[in-house]
Scaffold this active site. Sequence first.
Site, PDB file in Angstrom:
ATOM      1  N   ASN A  80       0.897  -1.162   0.000  1.00 46.97           N
ATOM      2  CA  ASN A  80       0.000   0.000   0.000  1.00 46.97           C
ATOM      3  C   ASN A  80       0.933   1.209   0.000  1.00 46.97           C
ATOM      4  O   ASN A  80       1.439   1.620   1.043  1.00 46.97           O
ATOM      5  CB  ASN A  80      -0.888  -0.040   1.245  1.00 46.97           C
ATOM      6  CG  ASN A  80      -1.853   1.128   1.295  1.00 46.97           C
ATOM      7  OD1 ASN A  80      -1.833   2.014   0.432  1.00 46.97           O
ATOM      8  ND2 ASN A  80      -2.685   1.148   2.315  1.00 46.97           N
ATOM      9  N   ARG A 125      -2.576  -2.248  -3.344  1.00 39.84           N
ATOM     10  CA  ARG A 125      -3.805  -1.502  -3.121  1.00 39.84           C
ATOM     11  C   ARG A 125      -3.799  -0.323  -4.088  1.00 39.84           C
ATOM     12  O   ARG A 125      -2.862   0.480  -4.102  1.00 39.84           O
ATOM     13  CB  ARG A 125      -3.865  -0.987  -1.692  1.00 39.84           C
ATOM     14  CG  ARG A 125      -5.134  -0.205  -1.471  1.00 39.84           C
ATOM     15  CD  ARG A 125      -5.149   0.467  -0.134  1.00 39.84           C
ATOM     16  NE  ARG A 125      -6.398   1.206   0.011  1.00 39.84           N
ATOM     17  CZ  ARG A 125      -6.575   2.156   0.918  1.00 39.84           C
ATOM     18  NH1 ARG A 125      -5.591   2.486   1.726  1.00 39.84           N
ATOM     19  NH2 ARG A 125      -7.717   2.771   0.996  1.00 39.84           N
ATOM     20  N   HIS A 166     -12.895   2.659  -0.118  1.00 40.47           N
ATOM     21  CA  HIS A 166     -12.775   1.773   1.057  1.00 40.47           C
ATOM     22  C   HIS A 166     -13.382   0.398   0.778  1.00 40.47           C
ATOM     23  O   HIS A 166     -13.783  -0.321   1.699  1.00 40.47           O
ATOM     24  CB  HIS A 166     -13.459   2.379   2.299  1.00 40.47           C
ATOM     25  CG  HIS A 166     -12.751   3.584   2.838  1.00 40.47           C
ATOM     26  ND1 HIS A 166     -13.417   4.703   3.291  1.00 40.47           N
ATOM     27  CD2 HIS A 166     -11.441   3.858   2.971  1.00 40.47           C
ATOM     28  CE1 HIS A 166     -12.543   5.600   3.684  1.00 40.47           C
ATOM     29  NE2 HIS A 166     -11.330   5.117   3.507  1.00 40.47           N
ATOM     30  N   ARG A 213     -10.070  16.010   4.819  1.00 40.46           N
ATOM     31  CA  ARG A 213     -11.028  16.243   3.723  1.00 40.46           C
ATOM     32  C   ARG A 213     -12.384  16.624   4.311  1.00 40.46           C
ATOM     33  O   ARG A 213     -12.767  16.110   5.359  1.00 40.46           O
ATOM     34  CB  ARG A 213     -11.172  14.967   2.869  1.00 40.46           C
ATOM     35  CG  ARG A 213      -9.971  14.699   1.993  1.00 40.46           C
ATOM     36  CD  ARG A 213     -10.020  13.308   1.386  1.00 40.46           C
ATOM     37  NE  ARG A 213      -9.242  12.356   2.144  1.00 40.46           N
ATOM     38  CZ  ARG A 213      -9.319  11.036   2.032  1.00 40.46           C
ATOM     39  NH1 ARG A 213     -10.155  10.508   1.174  1.00 40.46           N
ATOM     40  NH2 ARG A 213      -8.564  10.243   2.760  1.00 40.46           N
ATOM     41  N   GLU A 265      -7.436  -4.953   5.190  1.00 38.62           N
ATOM     42  CA  GLU A 265      -7.376  -4.772   3.735  1.00 38.62           C
ATOM     43  C   GLU A 265      -6.243  -5.594   3.124  1.00 38.62           C
ATOM     44  O   GLU A 265      -6.364  -6.106   2.010  1.00 38.62           O
ATOM     45  CB  GLU A 265      -7.177  -3.282   3.416  1.00 38.62           C
ATOM     46  CG  GLU A 265      -8.406  -2.445   3.723  1.00 38.62           C
ATOM     47  CD  GLU A 265      -8.095  -1.026   4.146  1.00 38.62           C
ATOM     48  OE1 GLU A 265      -7.311  -0.840   5.112  1.00 38.62           O
ATOM     49  OE2 GLU A 265      -8.627  -0.090   3.526  1.00 38.62           O
TER      50      GLU A 265
END
Length: 417
Positions: free
Chosen positions: A28, A112, A200, A260, A398
């Site tokens: 990742n 990822r 996600h 964000r 993940e």
Amino acid sequence: MSALSSPRRGGNEQGGPCSSLDCVLVLNAGSSSLKFAVYRRCRGAAWQLAVRGQIEGIGAAPHLSARDAVGEALVTPELASEVRDRRSALDFLVGWLRTRFEGARLVGVGHRVVHGGAQHDGPVIVNARVLAELHELESLAPLHQPYNVFALELLSQRLPQVPQVACFDTSFHRTLPEVAQLLPLPPELRQHGIRRYGFHGLSCEYIASVLPQAAPELVGKRVIIAHLGSGASLCALRDGRSTETTMSFTALDGLCMGTRPGALDAGVVLYLFQVLRLSSQEVETLLYRNCGLLGISGISNDMRELEGSSEPAARLAVDYFVYRAVKEIGALTAVLGGLDGLVFTAGIGENSASIRARICAACAWLGVRLDASANDAAAARISQPGSTVSVLRIATNEELMIARHTGRLLGLIQSAA
Ligand code: ADP
């Protein structure tokens, strides 16, 4: 395939000898960090974690940390002089893993990748055409995509015999009904791929995969996954499939996040351009890096710091985070036509008992009854036995999802060959 090498202690997870050890490297890659995990398996068995870690501070003061399968910290080398940038960080990591896993077979690298666009509804083996497609999506996920694609490209060159697999955060949401994928723009604009994708997805897919064991009563039912981390989104599951999510065309939409804003009136963006005369670069930096918890508080994007602060601006940021989550849970419940399960995951969802408690208290009208002591103890099931809505706390994974996808995809190819 390339030799990455066998873990120094040979043997499978049950302790027996293993003559053929396959490894998958999961990456990742971010702007200044490189998270990684190595999964291994002995001939057809399930993937088992061997090591997980990260190189942080790339470009400043890089540092490698890693833990083994049981979470024990490994002794890792100093990096300073060798690791100057993302390229040398990746080279260093591959070299370090080669020595650590001497003799094992690296069957693939799973990456990822945040955005798969409209083309990819599942993981894909990367080739030059896929790389070109992923480059084109960089402006839709500027915090992640360029760095994900950089790692894909570099490892394709460095390990040409090893398949590189891209696993997308968008793919899981390709099951959204057509109306939920729509952005209400004229067709000539929509044909450019301007639509709701959702993110996600790897986290949500993992949660959906373990939910039947964690809460058998939720099989086939209406569930909301609250992935609350630096990035945050909700996913509405019906029958284990994504049917709505709060993120959209980009990962800017929906909930309040670390840096964000989440949902924002598009008129604000016009105002920034037309009246305040910000450049597009300034607006991008503002929206991706300086809003959300950091923007409201002016203190930090880190929930731990904000929860520990008595500053009114820190409290306002936390209040807004909770408020937005509650408001969107209401919206997704309406889409689902009711709610049977609520799952908290990711950094804040897994670790902040007080945020979970505040969100659950505001959802009492839905039949959510939190078990305060189970919540404080960070149990897996945190609702009271009589709660209409089962509430769970599940650690996301993940990396395991990426390892599974990579193994499955490469297994298919090998058996077809
Ligand atoms: P990402 O993977 O997107 O970087 P994470 O899922 O690791 O994000 O979540 C990071 C967030 O989790 C940060 O805001 C951090 O403050 C928060 N977090 C981690 N531990 C705790 C905790 N014990 N209490 C509150 N927030 C926490």
